[in-house]
Design an enzyme around this catalytic site. Structure first.
Site: not given
Length: 261
Positions: A23, A72, A99, A151, A164, A166-167
């Site tokens: 990314g 992707d 990222n 995060s 998000y 959880t990841a």
């Protein structure tokens, strides 16, 4: 170890290093690509959208064109091919920055199983795959550095983005496990946990004046984060300036959380 250059720190050991960023053509990723280019690194990155214009701008500005590989990160064969091409062009990847992410909001009671799988594939599985792909080359090269983007959202228990958060909890756990697993091979694995970084996407979708004001009250520092604010911490963790730092999660959030739990 460092010297001042163009208003920021220079990390001479990053010059000529083969760097791969997922990314890396937009938002925080674009700021990271530019920061590594400025250090003289050989940067390859993958991005779903066509960002040739960004690459042209980087070449004009720095005289150092990044290698853009359109793919992707959830397409494993394409991801493996992109990383193989990066290694072929620049040498074995010795700095990997994970990222790529998708923080699309969703309600737990409404999200489908397929949508959940898609979000976990971007936000967690791709980090595992890139590590699996890059580590053998790092071993042969005698070491390397992996920087994963987590995060603070999972530390705050934020709602409406469970896949998000959880990841990102998983990314921090995986970072620590991989630091232990690959440390004897000279591979350091760390994570960065940003706060709310005002990328174009965030400004377009969620950054209302009320939300911005409310979040700023949670920070110790009195301004919002910008993508460039993540460049210095990532460069530090990628360089030998952090030679004995591994298995850590560094919160870069203006002082919202007080520990990278």
């Amino acid at each position: 170890m460092t010297e001042q250059l163009a208003g920021g720190a220079a990390f001479p050991d990053l010059r000529g290093t083969s760097v791969f960023i997922t990314g890396g053509g937009a938002g925080i990723g674009a700021a990271l690509t530019e920061a590594f280019l400025e250090q003289g690194a050989r940067v390859a990155f993958c991005q779903r959208s066509d960002v040739t214009v960004f690459c042209d701008r980087m070449e004009t500005r720095h005289g150092n064109r990044p290698l853009f590989l359109q793919c992707d990160v959830t397409d494993e064969p394409a991801l493996r091919a992109a990383m193989a091409e990066a290694a072929s062009e620049h040498g074995p990847i010795t700095v990997l920055v994970n990222n790529a992410a998708n923080d699309t909001r969703h309600d737990t009671l409404d999200i489908s199983s397929d949508e959940w799988d898609d979000l976990i594939a971007v936000n967690l599985k791709s980090y595992f795959l890139t590590t699996q792909i890059a580590v053998p080359g790092m071993m042969e090269a005698g070491g390397g550095a992996i920087v994963n983007f987590s995060s603070i959202s999972y530390m705050l228990g934020m709602a409406e983005m469970t896949a998000y958060t959880t990841a990102n909890g998983g990314i921090t756990a995986m970072t620590r496990g991989h630091a232990r697993e690959f440390g004897r091979d000279g591979i350091r694995v760390n994570a960065v946990a940003p706060g709310w970084v005002l990328t174009e996407r965030q400004l377009r979708l969620w950054a209302s004046p009320e939300a911005l004001d409310d979040f700023l009250t949670k920070q110790c520092l009195g301004r919002h984060l910008e993508p460039a604010d993540l460049a210095g911490p990532v460069l530090f963790l990628a360089s030998q300036a952090s030679a004995m730092i591994t298995g850590q999660c560094l919160a870069v959030d203006g002082g919202v959380v007080t520990t990278a739990a």
